[in-house]
Scaffold this motif. Structure first.
Motif, PDB file in Angstrom:
ATOM      1  N   ASP A   1      60.271  -9.548  30.579  1.00 33.97           N
ATOM      2  CA  ASP A   1      59.823 -10.504  29.569  1.00 33.97           C
ATOM      3  C   ASP A   1      59.949  -9.837  28.210  1.00 33.97           C
ATOM      4  O   ASP A   1      59.144  -8.973  27.849  1.00 33.97           O
ATOM      5  N   GLN A   2      60.979 -10.229  27.447  1.00 32.90           N
ATOM      6  CA  GLN A   2      61.181  -9.695  26.109  1.00 32.90           C
ATOM      7  C   GLN A   2      60.166 -10.377  25.183  1.00 32.90           C
ATOM      8  O   GLN A   2      60.362 -11.504  24.741  1.00 32.90           O
ATOM      9  N   ARG A   3      59.102  -9.677  24.913  1.00 29.14           N
ATOM     10  CA  ARG A   3      57.973 -10.304  24.213  1.00 29.14           C
ATOM     11  C   ARG A   3      58.322 -10.752  22.802  1.00 29.14           C
ATOM     12  O   ARG A   3      57.834 -11.754  22.316  1.00 29.14           O
ATOM     13  N   ASN A   4      59.159  -9.999  22.132  1.00 32.75           N
ATOM     14  CA  ASN A   4      59.614 -10.395  20.802  1.00 32.75           C
ATOM     15  C   ASN A   4      60.853  -9.591  20.451  1.00 32.75           C
ATOM     16  O   ASN A   4      61.061  -8.498  20.953  1.00 32.75           O
TER      17      ASN A   4
ATOM     18  N   THR B   1      64.390   2.533   8.334  1.00 36.09           N
ATOM     19  CA  THR B   1      63.262   1.905   7.630  1.00 36.09           C
ATOM     20  C   THR B   1      61.964   2.676   7.821  1.00 36.09           C
ATOM     21  O   THR B   1      60.885   2.101   7.739  1.00 36.09           O
ATOM     22  N   GLY B   2      62.061   3.968   8.115  1.00 34.01           N
ATOM     23  CA  GLY B   2      60.862   4.779   8.243  1.00 34.01           C
ATOM     24  C   GLY B   2      60.569   5.191   9.670  1.00 34.01           C
ATOM     25  O   GLY B   2      61.400   5.004  10.574  1.00 34.01           O
ATOM     26  N   GLU B   3      59.392   5.754   9.883  1.00 30.62           N
ATOM     27  CA  GLU B   3      59.014   6.273  11.194  1.00 30.62           C
ATOM     28  C   GLU B   3      58.815   5.147  12.203  1.00 30.62           C
ATOM     29  O   GLU B   3      58.185   4.127  11.922  1.00 30.62           O
ATOM     30  N   GLY B   4      59.349   5.343  13.403  1.00 34.07           N
ATOM     31  CA  GLY B   4      59.152   4.399  14.493  1.00 34.07           C
ATOM     32  C   GLY B   4      58.224   4.970  15.552  1.00 34.07           C
ATOM     33  O   GLY B   4      58.082   6.187  15.679  1.00 34.07           O
ATOM     34  N   LYS B   5      57.596   4.075  16.316  1.00 29.44           N
ATOM     35  CA  LYS B   5      56.682   4.483  17.381  1.00 29.44           C
ATOM     36  C   LYS B   5      56.919   3.614  18.613  1.00 29.44           C
ATOM     37  O   LYS B   5      57.393   2.490  18.510  1.00 29.44           O
ATOM     38  N   GLU B   6      56.567   4.143  19.774  1.00 24.48           N
ATOM     39  CA  GLU B   6      56.644   3.385  21.018  1.00 24.48           C
ATOM     40  C   GLU B   6      55.634   3.953  22.013  1.00 24.48           C
ATOM     41  O   GLU B   6      55.226   5.109  21.914  1.00 24.48           O
ATOM     42  N   HIS B   7      55.213   3.130  22.965  1.00 21.29           N
ATOM     43  CA  HIS B   7      54.380   3.623  24.057  1.00 21.29           C
ATOM     44  C   HIS B   7      54.592   2.751  25.285  1.00 21.29           C
ATOM     45  O   HIS B   7      54.982   1.578  25.180  1.00 21.29           O
ATOM     46  N   GLU B   8      54.347   3.323  26.453  1.00 23.61           N
ATOM     47  CA  GLU B   8      54.564   2.621  27.719  1.00 23.61           C
ATOM     48  C   GLU B   8      53.505   3.029  28.736  1.00 23.61           C
ATOM     49  O   GLU B   8      53.157   4.210  28.862  1.00 23.61           O
TER      50      GLU B   8
ATOM     51  N   ARG C   1      56.440  -2.133  41.003  1.00 22.87           N
ATOM     52  CA  ARG C   1      56.460  -1.372  39.763  1.00 22.87           C
ATOM     53  C   ARG C   1      56.176  -2.308  38.582  1.00 22.87           C
ATOM     54  O   ARG C   1      56.782  -3.387  38.489  1.00 22.87           O
ATOM     55  N   GLN C   2      55.279  -1.899  37.712  1.00 27.83           N
ATOM     56  CA  GLN C   2      54.963  -2.690  36.521  1.00 27.83           C
ATOM     57  C   GLN C   2      54.939  -1.768  35.311  1.00 27.83           C
ATOM     58  O   GLN C   2      54.295  -0.711  35.330  1.00 27.83           O
ATOM     59  N   ALA C   3      55.662  -2.167  34.262  1.00 27.23           N
ATOM     60  CA  ALA C   3      55.670  -1.401  33.017  1.00 27.23           C
ATOM     61  C   ALA C   3      55.305  -2.320  31.856  1.00 27.23           C
ATOM     62  O   ALA C   3      55.808  -3.451  31.767  1.00 27.23           O
ATOM     63  N   PHE C   4      54.434  -1.826  30.983  1.00 30.37           N
ATOM     64  CA  PHE C   4      54.087  -2.523  29.742  1.00 30.37           C
ATOM     65  C   PHE C   4      54.586  -1.652  28.592  1.00 30.37           C
ATOM     66  O   PHE C   4      54.059  -0.557  28.370  1.00 30.37           O
ATOM     67  N   TYR C   5      55.611  -2.135  27.877  1.00 25.65           N
ATOM     68  CA  TYR C   5      56.236  -1.344  26.826  1.00 25.65           C
ATOM     69  C   TYR C   5      56.025  -2.023  25.479  1.00 25.65           C
ATOM     70  O   TYR C   5      56.256  -3.232  25.336  1.00 25.65           O
ATOM     71  N   ARG C   6      55.586  -1.240  24.497  1.00 21.90           N
ATOM     72  CA  ARG C   6      55.376  -1.751  23.149  1.00 21.90           C
ATOM     73  C   ARG C   6      55.980  -0.763  22.150  1.00 21.90           C
ATOM     74  O   ARG C   6      55.897   0.462  22.340  1.00 21.90           O
ATOM     75  N   ALA C   7      56.564  -1.305  21.074  1.00 18.51           N
ATOM     76  CA  ALA C   7      57.204  -0.451  20.072  1.00 18.51           C
ATOM     77  C   ALA C   7      57.111  -1.111  18.708  1.00 18.51           C
ATOM     78  O   ALA C   7      56.976  -2.333  18.584  1.00 18.51           O
TER      79      ALA C   7
ATOM     80  N   THR D   1      62.510  -1.307  18.637  1.00 15.52           N
ATOM     81  CA  THR D   1      63.032  -2.316  19.557  1.00 15.52           C
ATOM     82  C   THR D   1      61.916  -3.317  19.837  1.00 15.52           C
ATOM     83  O   THR D   1      60.823  -3.206  19.299  1.00 15.52           O
ATOM     84  N   GLY D   2      62.179  -4.300  20.669  1.00  9.52           N
ATOM     85  CA  GLY D   2      61.185  -5.307  20.978  1.00  9.52           C
ATOM     86  C   GLY D   2      60.263  -4.889  22.115  1.00  9.52           C
ATOM     87  O   GLY D   2      60.548  -3.964  22.879  1.00  9.52           O
ATOM     88  N   ASP D   3      59.132  -5.587  22.234  1.00 11.79           N
ATOM     89  CA  ASP D   3      58.180  -5.329  23.307  1.00 11.79           C
ATOM     90  C   ASP D   3      58.689  -5.940  24.611  1.00 11.79           C
ATOM     91  O   ASP D   3      59.334  -6.989  24.614  1.00 11.79           O
ATOM     92  N   VAL D   4      58.362  -5.281  25.737  1.00 11.14           N
ATOM     93  CA  VAL D   4      58.856  -5.731  27.042  1.00 11.14           C
ATOM     94  C   VAL D   4      57.789  -5.518  28.106  1.00 11.14           C
ATOM     95  O   VAL D   4      57.104  -4.484  28.116  1.00 11.14           O
TER      96      VAL D   4
END
Length: 427
Positions: free
Chosen positions: A50-53, A370-377, A399-405, A410-413
């Protein structure tokens, strides 16, 4: 990313095991037919992302996407035949495989999980298949294999995270003549992808595919608890890589141990630079504490150089790093990431075959325009393997992954998978 990483300690143990015997492997050969094996692996896989955005499957003419939800279900069958080696000074044998997939669910509007290739109309294929073979020769404890095969080198590793694995075509030499030492060298000219069945179909972002790749590596087991390995590759018109691994286990008592695992890569583009101007150094260090049924892991990973770490045309499994997990690899330019992980083996509590894992990885300091990027999963996973009965070794994995950035990465998944697998030994 690599679903199951082959650690260098596992490779080294396999390298050293046969060396404790007085006779060489070829001297102990029983024959082409006598040592043969035939296995059939059935795999059912359901996957949705699910490509959240910020992402989607089908681009609209005026911009944006038609759908950001990807969902596929398929089944595969993979037959693998391995002959023994003929007797004599030089043994000769054959390895062969044949595999096919069938799409059970998932259409044009929901494709994009790389389970199936698209036909000429842009729709996912209903069925796909691939086959190949390799001839092998063995002298003492050295094996030369030429043809289509799976590889496990940290600088050239075929991936097996979808319905059928990648297969590489070329020559691989593996030598275990010295106790505890494994030497490898290879030359490959084609790679068959997981999604595309063609003999030379690995591409993704690398539209030209694999040109040629030369690899070499060495793994040595210094003691029962310490293993070290090095490897290097030269992928023509893409990049050159060097790799190092150090793995040390400190036993505390019968139920406790500490393990330290260091992995590092150095990559530099060359020739036509088909993967771009690559300039990267990346390393990870993981420390794991085992206590009976429990294992606690902390890891740090750091990338430096002008670009992030690039892989794929040299195999979708070519990333032996601690923070390469279910969705993200945490391998962007200048990225720093930290991991906390917990594993539980339920055998100790009377349920053999049942395991549980959860982990959290956070990355920051990513260099973008455009500056510093961040991500977490955050990942959650459970697996159960039947231990006995007519369906012994049948496994169920969720398997379940919650990815946000941040938006400049990139987009959330949300990534969810169910994998059912049954390996059957026929011969």
């Amino acid at each position: 990313m690599r679903v199951m990483k082959w650690s260098m300690i596992a490779l080294a143990v396999s390298a050293g095991t046969s060396q404790f015997a007085m006779a060489s492997s070829q001297e102990e050969s029983k024959g082409f037919i006598e040592d043969q094996s035939l296995t059939a692996k059935t795999r059912l896989e359901y996957m949705n992302r699910d490509q959240r955005n910020g992402g989607g499957n089908i681009a609209l003419p005026g911009g944006g996407f038609k759908n950001g939800y990807r969902e596929d279900t398929g089944i595969s069958e993979l037959l693998i035949y391995k002959s023994g080696f003929t007797q004599g000074t030089i043994g000769v044998g054959v390895d062969a495989f044949a595999g096919g997939t069938a799409r059970l669910d998932g259409g044009e509007g929901r494709q994009g999980n790389n389970l199936f290739a698209s036909d000429d109309d842009g729709k996912p294929e209903h069925t796909q298949s691939k086959a190949g073979a390799a001839v092998k020769f063995r002298l003492s404890d050295t094996v030369l294999k030429y043809g289509t095969q799976q590889t496990e080198s940290p600088v050239f590793a075929t991936d097996d995270s979808r319905l059928l694995p990648e297969f590489a075509t070329g020559t691989l030499i593996t030598s275990k003549e010295i106790k505890g030492l494994e030497l490898t060298a290879g030359h490959f000219t084609a790679m068959s992808g997981q999604q595309n069945m063609g003999h030379d179909s690995i591409n993704g972002a690398h539209t030209k595919g694999l040109t040629s790749a030369d690899i070499a590596g060495a793994t040595y087991q210094f003691t029962d608890n310490f293993v070290a390995g090095v490897a290097a590759s030269d992928v023509d018109d893409y990049f050159k890589k060097q790799y190092v691994n150090l793995n040390y286990t400190l036993p505390i008592n019968d139920s406790q141990a500490l393990n330290f695992d260091f992995n590092g890569y150095k990559s530099k583009s060359q020739g036509q630079e088909l993967a771009g101007d690559v300039d990267n150094r990346i390393w990870s260090l993981a420390a794991a504490y085992s206590l009976g049924a429990h294992k606690f892991t902390l890891a740090h990973q750091r990338s430096s150089g002008d670009t992030g770490y690039v892989y794929g045309v040299d195999g979708g499994g070519t990333i032996f790093l601690a923070n390469s997990i279910q969705y993200s690899d945490f391998n962007f330019a200048d990225e720093r990431s930290w991991q906390a992980r917990y594993d539980l083996n339920m055998k100790t509590y009377g349920v053999p075959g049942l395991s549980f894992m959860t982990r959290y990885v956070k990355g920051d300091n990513i260099s973008t325009d455009t500056g510093e990027g961040k991500e977490h999963e955050w990942d959650i996973e459970t697996k159960y393997v039947l231990q006995s009965g007519p369906a012994k070794d049948l496994s169920f994995r969720v398997r379940q992954a919650f990815y946000r950035a941040s938006s400049n990465v990139t987009g959330d998944v949300n990534d969810f998978r169910i994998i059912v697998e049954y390996p059957l030994s026929i011969l």
